[in-house]
Design a protein around this motif. Structure first.
Motif, PDB file in Angstrom:
ATOM      1  N   GLU A 177     -24.762  40.007 -53.278  1.00 57.91           N
ATOM      2  CA  GLU A 177     -26.131  39.982 -52.770  1.00 57.91           C
ATOM      3  C   GLU A 177     -26.442  38.564 -52.262  1.00 57.91           C
ATOM      4  OE1 GLU A 177     -28.800  40.986 -56.019  1.00 57.91           O
ATOM      5  OE2 GLU A 177     -29.143  38.853 -56.418  1.00 57.91           O
ATOM      6  N   PHE A 178     -27.502  38.443 -51.470  1.00 58.09           N
ATOM      7  CA  PHE A 178     -27.823  37.165 -50.825  1.00 58.09           C
ATOM      8  C   PHE A 178     -29.201  36.676 -51.257  1.00 58.09           C
ATOM      9  CE2 PHE A 178     -24.538  39.036 -48.327  1.00 58.09           C
ATOM     10  CZ  PHE A 178     -23.802  37.965 -47.849  1.00 58.09           C
ATOM     11  N   ASN A 179     -29.301  35.356 -51.479  1.00 55.98           N
ATOM     12  CA  ASN A 179     -30.571  34.781 -51.943  1.00 55.98           C
ATOM     13  C   ASN A 179     -31.098  33.647 -51.072  1.00 55.98           C
ATOM     14  OD1 ASN A 179     -31.076  36.179 -54.617  1.00 55.98           O
ATOM     15  ND2 ASN A 179     -28.975  35.473 -54.896  1.00 55.98           N
ATOM     16  N   GLY A 180     -30.379  33.308 -50.006  1.00 61.19           N
ATOM     17  CA  GLY A 180     -30.879  32.257 -49.124  1.00 61.19           C
ATOM     18  C   GLY A 180     -29.845  31.185 -48.882  1.00 61.19           C
ATOM     19  N   PRO A 181     -30.099  30.325 -47.870  1.00 61.39           N
ATOM     20  CA  PRO A 181     -29.107  29.323 -47.472  1.00 61.39           C
ATOM     21  C   PRO A 181     -28.982  28.162 -48.457  1.00 61.39           C
ATOM     22  CG  PRO A 181     -31.101  29.114 -46.151  1.00 61.39           C
ATOM     23  CD  PRO A 181     -31.286  30.313 -47.008  1.00 61.39           C
ATOM     24  N   VAL A 182     -27.780  27.626 -48.562  1.00 61.62           N
ATOM     25  CA  VAL A 182     -27.550  26.412 -49.355  1.00 61.62           C
ATOM     26  C   VAL A 182     -26.785  25.405 -48.504  1.00 61.62           C
ATOM     27  CG1 VAL A 182     -27.485  27.680 -51.523  1.00 61.62           C
ATOM     28  CG2 VAL A 182     -25.349  27.166 -50.348  1.00 61.62           C
ATOM     29  N   LYS A 183     -26.927  24.163 -48.904  1.00 60.34           N
ATOM     30  CA  LYS A 183     -26.338  23.054 -48.143  1.00 60.34           C
ATOM     31  C   LYS A 183     -24.820  22.989 -48.326  1.00 60.34           C
ATOM     32  CE  LYS A 183     -26.597  17.991 -48.310  1.00 60.34           C
ATOM     33  NZ  LYS A 183     -27.511  16.870 -48.532  1.00 60.34           N
ATOM     34  N   VAL A 184     -24.131  22.699 -47.233  1.00 62.62           N
ATOM     35  CA  VAL A 184     -22.723  22.339 -47.321  1.00 62.62           C
ATOM     36  C   VAL A 184     -22.601  20.824 -47.096  1.00 62.62           C
ATOM     37  CG1 VAL A 184     -20.412  22.686 -46.394  1.00 62.62           C
ATOM     38  CG2 VAL A 184     -21.999  24.609 -46.517  1.00 62.62           C
ATOM     39  N   TRP A 185     -23.054  20.363 -45.946  1.00 68.76           N
ATOM     40  CA  TRP A 185     -23.155  18.915 -45.741  1.00 68.76           C
ATOM     41  C   TRP A 185     -24.162  18.656 -44.634  1.00 68.76           C
ATOM     42  CZ3 TRP A 185     -21.532  16.160 -41.307  1.00 68.76           C
ATOM     43  CH2 TRP A 185     -20.823  16.914 -40.361  1.00 68.76           C
ATOM     44  N   GLY A 186     -24.834  17.519 -44.730  1.00 68.27           N
ATOM     45  CA  GLY A 186     -25.844  17.204 -43.723  1.00 68.27           C
ATOM     46  C   GLY A 186     -26.801  18.376 -43.589  1.00 68.27           C
ATOM     47  N   GLY A 228     -15.377   8.680 -42.474  1.00 66.33           N
ATOM     48  CA  GLY A 228     -15.085  10.118 -42.508  1.00 66.33           C
ATOM     49  C   GLY A 228     -15.848  10.870 -43.587  1.00 66.33           C
ATOM     50  N   ILE A 229     -16.016  12.168 -43.398  1.00 63.70           N
ATOM     51  CA  ILE A 229     -16.690  12.935 -44.442  1.00 63.70           C
ATOM     52  C   ILE A 229     -15.682  13.292 -45.531  1.00 63.70           C
ATOM     53  CG2 ILE A 229     -18.443  13.808 -42.858  1.00 63.70           C
ATOM     54  CD1 ILE A 229     -17.071  16.587 -43.284  1.00 63.70           C
ATOM     55  N   TYR A 237     -20.006  14.259 -48.076  1.00 64.15           N
ATOM     56  CA  TYR A 237     -20.844  13.130 -47.732  1.00 64.15           C
ATOM     57  C   TYR A 237     -19.998  12.159 -46.916  1.00 64.15           C
ATOM     58  CZ  TYR A 237     -18.439  10.524 -51.442  1.00 64.15           C
ATOM     59  OH  TYR A 237     -17.475   9.910 -52.196  1.00 64.15           O
ATOM     60  N   ARG A 238     -20.683  11.226 -46.252  1.00 69.96           N
ATOM     61  CA  ARG A 238     -19.953  10.226 -45.475  1.00 69.96           C
ATOM     62  C   ARG A 238     -19.414   9.153 -46.423  1.00 69.96           C
ATOM     63  NH1 ARG A 238     -24.873   8.711 -41.673  1.00 69.96           N
ATOM     64  NH2 ARG A 238     -25.855   8.906 -43.714  1.00 69.96           N
ATOM     65  N   ASP A 239     -18.170   8.811 -46.261  1.00 69.03           N
ATOM     66  CA  ASP A 239     -17.578   7.774 -47.102  1.00 69.03           C
ATOM     67  C   ASP A 239     -18.267   6.441 -46.803  1.00 69.03           C
ATOM     68  OD1 ASP A 239     -15.969   6.209 -48.653  1.00 69.03           O
ATOM     69  OD2 ASP A 239     -14.223   6.280 -47.310  1.00 69.03           O
ATOM     70  N   PRO A 240     -19.021   5.898 -47.787  1.00 70.56           N
ATOM     71  CA  PRO A 240     -19.676   4.616 -47.525  1.00 70.56           C
ATOM     72  C   PRO A 240     -18.708   3.461 -47.810  1.00 70.56           C
ATOM     73  CG  PRO A 240     -20.493   5.595 -49.583  1.00 70.56           C
ATOM     74  CD  PRO A 240     -19.352   6.436 -49.121  1.00 70.56           C
ATOM     75  N   VAL A 241     -18.403   2.728 -46.777  1.00 70.68           N
ATOM     76  CA  VAL A 241     -17.472   1.602 -46.921  1.00 70.68           C
ATOM     77  C   VAL A 241     -18.286   0.310 -46.926  1.00 70.68           C
ATOM     78  CG1 VAL A 241     -15.496   0.402 -45.921  1.00 70.68           C
ATOM     79  CG2 VAL A 241     -15.665   2.905 -45.744  1.00 70.68           C
ATOM     80  N   VAL A 242     -18.283  -0.351 -48.070  1.00 70.99           N
ATOM     81  CA  VAL A 242     -19.089  -1.562 -48.225  1.00 70.99           C
ATOM     82  C   VAL A 242     -18.362  -2.713 -47.556  1.00 70.99           C
ATOM     83  CG1 VAL A 242     -20.106  -3.160 -49.882  1.00 70.99           C
ATOM     84  CG2 VAL A 242     -20.074  -0.699 -50.375  1.00 70.99           C
TER      85      VAL A 242
END
Lengths: 357, 334
Positions: free
Chosen positions: A98-107, B90-91, B101-106
């Protein structure tokens, strides 16, 4: 050295002696009009019905398959025009989700992560119609990407099974059923997508067992690839060499090949489908840059075992950039083949030199 | 008498409308992630979303209100990802999850930024200071998530990250509690020598605030020595992930004792199965029964992990359950 499994996809008119098979991982940006058609279809106040939307998807699948041909790819895909996302698409076709809504993968990239709430069961066919349509739209070989059971399990919320392994094995039965149908329909190149393997490397034995089950009774000449991406590969290599697959498709351009040495020792005994363009960079790399990237692959395997593809699916790129990456990749591949034929390339392959103490 | 405080470790999912709007406004590639210099429609969308999650927590009845960290495209790596002395490359995978996440390079000195303080300032205008909770990555986790291309020495780098975080905390508006999230203490446990330095680094950040400081590790239990060293830091509470590992967490408390306050991760931040408030209250009772010690002064009830993993509606349900469970525990304690 010959490689019959790979060479079955060599075009009859291939000019060079060497053959670096070019393909894509799977997804491709959808034409804007297809997204518009989807909005119309989902609008209850509009008369855009099932038949209209199916026709739009057929048109898009034909268009992108032919765009892959125009780019010169040796093995094409329909760009997954009928699929919204690699887990969602299948979960919609499997009883128990079943589906409950979108979730983040990245950005700001999301997917509608499903929940498994009861025993999973095979309901309707997943990809056979898609494969038949694509194969009828091109003279080139067609690859079929299919999300693997471990990823289908890991990237779902599991509310029904004791653990993800139990769920993965249950899903492996369903994936096996689908692949048998695909092979019966004529598919000869199947790519199992298991990006979740890189997230939980301790589970490589579960993935291996699931794969054993999946390829059971699949003829040997059917090419089975495994796509893995975005992880610390040293945690799964060399164990993955034991998996019953012909090819590993790996993302390495994103990290500027900083994990290349992982695959040099012990020897890479399978075919390597190397990511030679970064799908998270919004411009096409130059042909020259991609040629340099291809040489990285030759540090791991000889040309006979090398296949070229983007790091991952390209669906998040602007369409013209996606096309540019593919076309440049094909041009770079042919250039490298010519140089190999002419004996102009000398890449040292094998274990890296030990670090200084 | 024990006070039961319902809270969260922050890093909430964006409301669904904000997912759509910000997708359109910002784009999908790694160069489109937050820079720290956004304005206009993007800043307005985040402000609207911030107000929504603040109101949501207040309506749910949570005792501590967090800003929500909705801008943290890079999750716990955010404070570095928006820093001027950091290049994002890179991610890479965020721990062993299907998140990146983006690799933060200090690449330079980690001097003061103020990015998180600005967020908390915006939240403080809508939340009573007695309820406001600040959230930051702990120094060990933040250093672990980053790549050092400047300091050249692990100990020096960790110290610089702790200095940086302490400077950020110093700029925070009044807040009641500070949660320092330290999943790397479990996922990438410090070795001998490192464990003591990790504790000192946490102590350094904690010293920058008068608020109660909770250090919340998750995805399992701390190794014994890491836990023992953490107790040496001047903090008010250690958090325990009782979703991922009950036995080792109980063992640590029984063997080494605990801070006067504790934080119990009892609701699963990565499952859509919504717990029953009564069941969570019973789990609190179970933990207390295992210990045979005098009452904790404060018990924080929280999800074990950040909640951005959840669909928005399920996240809202989890918050409501936590608030109700804390109320139930409070009633029972009376």
């Amino acid at each position: 050295m010959s490689n019959e499994n790979k060479n079955q996809f060599r075009p009859d008119d291939h000019d060079n002696d060497h053959f670096l098979l070019t393909t894509v991982v799977g997804s491709y940006p959808k034409p804007k009009w297809l997204n518009r058609a989807k909005e119309l279809y989902e609008d209850p106040d509009h008369g855009f019905d099932d038949g209209d939307y199916d026709e739009a998807k057929d048109d898009a699948a034909r268009l992108i398959t032919q765009e892959h041909e125009r780019a010169g790819l040796d093995v094409v895909v329909d760009g997954e025009m009928r699929r919204n996302e690699m887990v969602e698409f299948f979960a919609h076709r499997i009883e128990g989700y079943e589906f409950n809504g979108p979730v983040k993968v990245w950005g700001h990239n999301y997917f509608d992560k499903p929940s498994v709430v009861s025993e999973v069961e095979y309901d309707e066919n997943w990809l056979v119609d898609e494969y038949k349509f694509t194969a009828s739209a091109t003279d080139r070989p067609v690859k079929v990407p299919i999300t693997g059971p471990y990823t289908l399990a890991s990237w779902s919320f599991n509310e029904a099974y004791e653990d993800d392994a139990e769920l993965a094995y249950a899903l492996a039965d369903l994936v096996n059923e689908e692949i048998e149908k695909l092979v019966d329909a004529g598919a000869r190149y199947i790519q199992i997508d298991e990006p979740a393997l890189a997230t939980t490397p301790d589970d490589h034995a579960i993935v291996g067992e699931a794969l054993e089950h999946i390829v059971e009774d699949i003829p040997e000449d059917v090419r089975i690839g495994l796509h893995v991406c975005y992880g610390d590969y040293s945690r799964i290599y060399p164990e993955i060499l034991e998996f019953p697959v012909d090819e590993f498709d790996l993302e390495l351009a994103n990290g500027d090949y900083d994990q290349l040495d992982v695959f040099k020792d012990p020897e890479f005994t399978k075919d390597l489908a190397l990511g030679v363009t970064d799908v998270h960079v919004g411009e096409a790399e130059s042909v020259e840059q991609i040629e340099q990237n291809i040489l990285k692959g030759l540090e791991i395997v000889p040309p006979e075992q090398l296949v070229l593809s983007p790091d991952c699916g390209v669906k998040l790129l602007p369409r013209e950039v996606a096309y540019g990456k593919m076309a440049n990749m094909v041009e770079a591949a042919r250039n490298v083949e010519e140089k190999l034929d002419a004996g102009e390339i000398d890449v040292e392959r094998g274990a890296p030199a030990p670090a200084d103490d | 008498m024990t006070e039961y405080v319902s809270t969260t470790p922050g890093l909430f999912p964006l409301p669904d409308w904000a997912k759509d709007d910000l997708s359109d406004l910002k784009g999908h590639q790694k160069h489109d992630l937050i820079s720290g210099e956004e304005g206009g429609e993007i800043a307005t969308a985040y402000q609207d979303a911030r107000e929504e999650v603040l109101e949501g927590q207040q309506e749910a009845g949570l005792d501590r209100i967090v800003e929500g960290q909705l801008r943290w495209d890079d999750m716990l790596a955010h404070p570095l990802a928006v820093h001027d002395a950091v290049e994002t490359e890179g991610i890479v995978r965020y721990y062993d999850n299907n998140n990146f996440y983006r690799d933060p390079v200090v690449s330079g000195d980690l001097d003061f930024s103020g990015d998180v303080a600005d967020e908390l300032e915006a939240a403080s205008e809508l939340v009573d200071g007695d309820d406001l909770q600040a959230v930051l990555p702990g120094p060990y986790s933040l250093a672990d998530l980053a790549t050092d291309d400047h300091y050249g020495d692990d100990a020096e780098f960790l110290g610089a990250v702790a200095d940086f975080l302490a400077g950020e905390v110093d700029a925070f508006p009044d807040h009641e509690t500070l949660f320092l999230l330290e999943p790397s203490l479990v996922e990438s446990a410090p070795e001998d020598g490192q464990d003591e330095r990790a504790s000192e680094a946490i102590d350094q950040v904690a010293s920058a605030t008068d608020a109660d400081v909770v250090v919340q590790p998750y995805w399992g239990a701390l190794e014994e020595k890491v836990y023992a060293h953490l107790l040496d830091a001047d903090i008010d509470a250690v958090g325990f992930d009782f979703v991922a590992n009950q036995d080792d967490n109980i063992y640590n408390i029984q063997e080494y004792g605990a801070t006067d306050d504790v934080s119990l991760g009892l609701a699963d931040g990565q499952s859509t199965l919504v717990e029953d408030a009564e069941a969570i209250r019973e789990r609190v009772q179970w933990v207390e029964d295992q210990l045979q010690v005098t009452d904790f002064e404060t018990v924080y009830l929280t999800t074990n992990t950040e909640t951005f993993y959840l669909p928005y509606a399920k996240y809202e349900e989890k918050l409501a359950v936590l608030a109700e469970a804390a109320d139930l525990a409070e009633v029972k304690a009376l």
